[in-house]
Design a protein around this motif. Structure first.
Motif, PDB file in Angstrom:
ATOM      1  N   PRO A  13       0.839  -1.201   0.000  1.00 38.12           N
ATOM      2  CA  PRO A  13       0.000   0.000   0.000  1.00 38.12           C
ATOM      3  C   PRO A  13       0.879   1.257   0.000  1.00 38.12           C
ATOM      4  O   PRO A  13       2.027   1.207   0.465  1.00 38.12           O
ATOM      5  CB  PRO A  13      -0.786  -0.099   1.305  1.00 38.12           C
ATOM      6  CG  PRO A  13      -0.585  -1.463   1.826  1.00 38.12           C
ATOM      7  CD  PRO A  13       0.644  -2.020   1.204  1.00 38.12           C
ATOM      8  N   THR A  14       0.327   2.370  -0.488  1.00 39.70           N
ATOM      9  CA  THR A  14       1.166   3.568  -0.642  1.00 39.70           C
ATOM     10  C   THR A  14       1.540   4.216   0.694  1.00 39.70           C
ATOM     11  O   THR A  14       2.595   4.830   0.804  1.00 39.70           O
ATOM     12  CB  THR A  14       0.459   4.623  -1.526  1.00 39.70           C
ATOM     13  OG1 THR A  14      -0.864   4.763  -1.046  1.00 39.70           O
ATOM     14  CG2 THR A  14       0.432   4.191  -2.980  1.00 39.70           C
ATOM     15  N   LYS A  15       0.709   4.057   1.717  1.00 39.83           N
ATOM     16  CA  LYS A  15       0.989   4.752   2.988  1.00 39.83           C
ATOM     17  C   LYS A  15       2.141   4.075   3.745  1.00 39.83           C
ATOM     18  O   LYS A  15       2.048   2.898   4.120  1.00 39.83           O
ATOM     19  CB  LYS A  15      -0.256   4.757   3.871  1.00 39.83           C
ATOM     20  CG  LYS A  15      -0.062   5.548   5.143  1.00 39.83           C
ATOM     21  CD  LYS A  15      -1.320   5.594   5.970  1.00 39.83           C
ATOM     22  CE  LYS A  15      -1.077   6.343   7.272  1.00 39.83           C
ATOM     23  NZ  LYS A  15      -2.232   6.304   8.152  1.00 39.83           N
ATOM     24  N   VAL A  16       3.217   4.833   3.973  1.00 43.69           N
ATOM     25  CA  VAL A  16       4.370   4.318   4.723  1.00 43.69           C
ATOM     26  C   VAL A  16       4.307   4.878   6.146  1.00 43.69           C
ATOM     27  O   VAL A  16       4.118   6.083   6.331  1.00 43.69           O
ATOM     28  CB  VAL A  16       5.701   4.753   4.042  1.00 43.69           C
ATOM     29  CG1 VAL A  16       6.899   4.315   4.869  1.00 43.69           C
ATOM     30  CG2 VAL A  16       5.784   4.182   2.630  1.00 43.69           C
ATOM     31  N   VAL A  40      12.181  -0.688  10.280  1.00 45.83           N
ATOM     32  CA  VAL A  40      12.352   0.763  10.157  1.00 45.83           C
ATOM     33  C   VAL A  40      11.015   1.413   9.779  1.00 45.83           C
ATOM     34  O   VAL A  40      10.665   2.478  10.266  1.00 45.83           O
ATOM     35  CB  VAL A  40      13.422   1.077   9.079  1.00 45.83           C
ATOM     36  CG1 VAL A  40      13.495   2.565   8.789  1.00 45.83           C
ATOM     37  CG2 VAL A  40      14.782   0.523   9.506  1.00 45.83           C
ATOM     38  N   GLU A  41      10.300   0.734   8.897  1.00 44.19           N
ATOM     39  CA  GLU A  41       9.017   1.252   8.436  1.00 44.19           C
ATOM     40  C   GLU A  41       8.151   0.099   7.948  1.00 44.19           C
ATOM     41  O   GLU A  41       8.649  -1.021   7.753  1.00 44.19           O
ATOM     42  CB  GLU A  41       9.221   2.272   7.303  1.00 44.19           C
ATOM     43  CG  GLU A  41       9.952   1.681   6.105  1.00 44.19           C
ATOM     44  CD  GLU A  41      10.362   2.723   5.070  1.00 44.19           C
ATOM     45  OE1 GLU A  41      10.372   3.927   5.380  1.00 44.19           O
ATOM     46  OE2 GLU A  41      10.677   2.310   3.937  1.00 44.19           O
ATOM     47  N   ARG A  42       6.867   0.364   7.777  1.00 44.88           N
ATOM     48  CA  ARG A  42       5.931  -0.630   7.263  1.00 44.88           C
ATOM     49  C   ARG A  42       4.879   0.128   6.462  1.00 44.88           C
ATOM     50  O   ARG A  42       4.780   1.356   6.567  1.00 44.88           O
ATOM     51  CB  ARG A  42       5.310  -1.492   8.376  1.00 44.88           C
ATOM     52  CG  ARG A  42       4.335  -0.848   9.286  1.00 44.88           C
ATOM     53  CD  ARG A  42       4.930   0.157  10.255  1.00 44.88           C
ATOM     54  NE  ARG A  42       5.669  -0.406  11.383  1.00 44.88           N
ATOM     55  CZ  ARG A  42       6.745   0.170  11.919  1.00 44.88           C
ATOM     56  NH1 ARG A  42       7.194   1.329  11.482  1.00 44.88           N
ATOM     57  NH2 ARG A  42       7.367  -0.367  12.942  1.00 44.88           N
ATOM     58  N   HIS A  43       4.094  -0.591   5.678  1.00 45.25           N
ATOM     59  CA  HIS A  43       3.031   0.034   4.881  1.00 45.25           C
ATOM     60  C   HIS A  43       1.676  -0.318   5.492  1.00 45.25           C
ATOM     61  O   HIS A  43       1.483  -1.458   5.928  1.00 45.25           O
ATOM     62  CB  HIS A  43       3.075  -0.491   3.440  1.00 45.25           C
ATOM     63  CG  HIS A  43       4.318  -0.089   2.702  1.00 45.25           C
ATOM     64  ND1 HIS A  43       4.305   0.728   1.606  1.00 45.25           N
ATOM     65  CD2 HIS A  43       5.626  -0.391   2.919  1.00 45.25           C
ATOM     66  CE1 HIS A  43       5.539   0.916   1.170  1.00 45.25           C
ATOM     67  NE2 HIS A  43       6.371   0.233   1.952  1.00 45.25           N
ATOM     68  N   PHE A  44       0.766   0.656   5.499  1.00 43.76           N
ATOM     69  CA  PHE A  44      -0.594   0.394   5.985  1.00 43.76           C
ATOM     70  C   PHE A  44      -1.589   0.629   4.853  1.00 43.76           C
ATOM     71  O   PHE A  44      -1.502   1.634   4.124  1.00 43.76           O
ATOM     72  CB  PHE A  44      -0.954   1.334   7.152  1.00 43.76           C
ATOM     73  CG  PHE A  44      -0.401   0.892   8.505  1.00 43.76           C
ATOM     74  CD1 PHE A  44       0.371  -0.263   8.647  1.00 43.76           C
ATOM     75  CD2 PHE A  44      -0.659   1.645   9.643  1.00 43.76           C
ATOM     76  CE1 PHE A  44       0.882  -0.655   9.893  1.00 43.76           C
ATOM     77  CE2 PHE A  44      -0.161   1.264  10.895  1.00 43.76           C
ATOM     78  CZ  PHE A  44       0.617   0.114  11.006  1.00 43.76           C
ATOM     79  N   ASP A 159       1.123  -4.183   6.246  1.00 37.77           N
ATOM     80  CA  ASP A 159       0.178  -4.737   5.268  1.00 37.77           C
ATOM     81  C   ASP A 159       0.860  -4.948   3.919  1.00 37.77           C
ATOM     82  O   ASP A 159       1.828  -4.247   3.590  1.00 37.77           O
ATOM     83  CB  ASP A 159      -0.990  -3.767   5.066  1.00 37.77           C
ATOM     84  CG  ASP A 159      -1.736  -3.457   6.356  1.00 37.77           C
ATOM     85  OD1 ASP A 159      -1.683  -4.301   7.279  1.00 37.77           O
ATOM     86  OD2 ASP A 159      -2.367  -2.391   6.445  1.00 37.77           O
ATOM     87  N   GLY A 160       0.324  -5.848   3.119  1.00 36.32           N
ATOM     88  CA  GLY A 160       0.856  -6.072   1.769  1.00 36.32           C
ATOM     89  C   GLY A 160       0.356  -7.378   1.196  1.00 36.32           C
ATOM     90  O   GLY A 160      -0.411  -8.107   1.837  1.00 36.32           O
TER      91      GLY A 160
END
Ligand code: ACO
Length: 318
Positions: A13-16, A40-44, A159-160
């Protein structure tokens, strides 16, 4: 008859959401999360984005890479813990969104081991001639199950979706796969809630005994890796790439240390994906295929452990 992966695809998803974003929501720090997990980061996913929507993107990319049309797919299996709805299955919803009208479609629920369970199931369908071209997908919106008052779990997940196309072949392909489960550990990682009479009953959020998961994961991941390697009279020295479930960098490091495998041969995406449960292996696999690390003729070992506990591994010749 064997089955072979002929195309991979994935979608994020585009939201990081960075660790710094999470610092604003719960008492945590970027340094704590990176040190303990490697994330470090993930997508929601967006509010209106479902597991099947992400699965469609990943599947289209996998079909394009495979060079076949959706109309040639005669089996759809979706591994997910976060289906779009109670029924019908996310696989049926995906099948419809892709315009597929033949063959079987069903979901597999084995939490973070779901993709290995789904891949093994599809392999058996293809080997026995019940399917010719199978679409195997892991798709998750774990962000919907996060308790933002529990810092021990909310920092871990993302998510992904990831997908592979599996086709019948005279040469392997999938050399072998092994699945396991021990439900006596079911309370160590769970979402205890359900739906009854139009209302949620029980706790609808992920709860976890982190240290128990950690110890169990390292033990069974090394055991199941050795199990499939021994079955094929191979050792870790024969493996070109290990593509493990992306739960936590420390679980991966401890497992590879036990196996005597260098981290240089491990595909790691957890830093930028977080733990995407059943989607994590196909997401990592697609990353390593597209950046050229995975090459024809190489031996690839996939392995995962998840709630249940469930665990499993699959050994592939690419
Ligand atoms: N930020 C800051 N501090 C935190 C956080 C956080 N997000 N979470 C916990 N802490 C604190 C605890 O409160 C504790 O504080 P205290 O010492 O004052 O009591 C301290 O950090 C240490 O807590 P532990 O639980 O001992 O931390 P641990 O080193 O075990 O790390 C972790 C926790 C990362 C969850 C670890 O147990 C782990 O990686 N477990 C595996 C779990 C996992 O990967 N699950 C994914 C799902 S399962 C699967 O996919 C296989």
């Amino acid at each position: 008859m064997y089955s072979k992966i002929i195309g991979t695809g994935s979608y994020l998803p585009t939201k990081v959401v960075t660790n710094f974003d999470i610092e604003k929501l719960v008492e945590t720090s970027h340094d704590w999360i990176v040190t303990r997990t490697g994330i470090v980061e993930r997508h929601f996913a967006a509010k209106d984005e479902q597991a099947s929507d992400m699965a469609v993107h990943a599947s289209r990319r996998a079909l394009e890479a495979a060079g076949i049309g959706a109309d040639e797919i005669d089996l759809v299996i979706v591994a997910t813990t976060t289906p779009d709805q109670i029924m019908p299955s996310t696989a049926c919803i995906l099948q419809d969104k892709l315009g597929i009208k033949k063959g079987a479609a069903f979901d597999v629920q084995a939490v973070c081991s779901g993709f290995i369970y789904a891949l093994n199931t599809a392999d058996l369908f293809v080997r026995t001639g019940q399917a010719r071209n199978a679409l195997v997908v892991g798709a998750e919106v774990l962000s919907r199950l996060l308790n933002w008052e529990d810092r021990t779990t909310c920092v871990l997940f993302g998510d992904g979706a990831g997908a592979v196309v599996l086709q019948g072949s005279d040469t392997p392909g999938i050399l072998s796969a092994r699945l396991h489960a021990d439900g006596s550990h079911r309370s160590k990682l769970s979402v205890n809630g359900g739906i009854c009479g139009g209302a949620v009953f029980g706790d609808p959020y992920i709860q976890m005994d982190g240290q128990a998961v950690f110890k169990f994961a390292v033990k069974v991941l090394s055991e199941v890796a050795e199990e499939v390697l021994a079955e094929n009279k191979m050792t870790c020295a024969d493996i070109d790439w290990l593509v493990p479930h992306q739960a936590n960098i420390r679980i991966m490091e401890a497992t590879t240390k036990k196996l005597g495998l260098s981290m240089d041969r491990v595909v790691v995406t957890v830093a930028h994906h977080g733990n995407t449960s059943a989607a994590s292996i196909p997401l990592a696999l697609d990353t390593a295929v597209r950046d050229g690390r995975i090459q024809p003729g190489q031996h690839i070992l996939l392995e995962a452990v998840g709630g249940g506990f469930t665990w499993g591994a699959a050994l592939l010749r690419w």
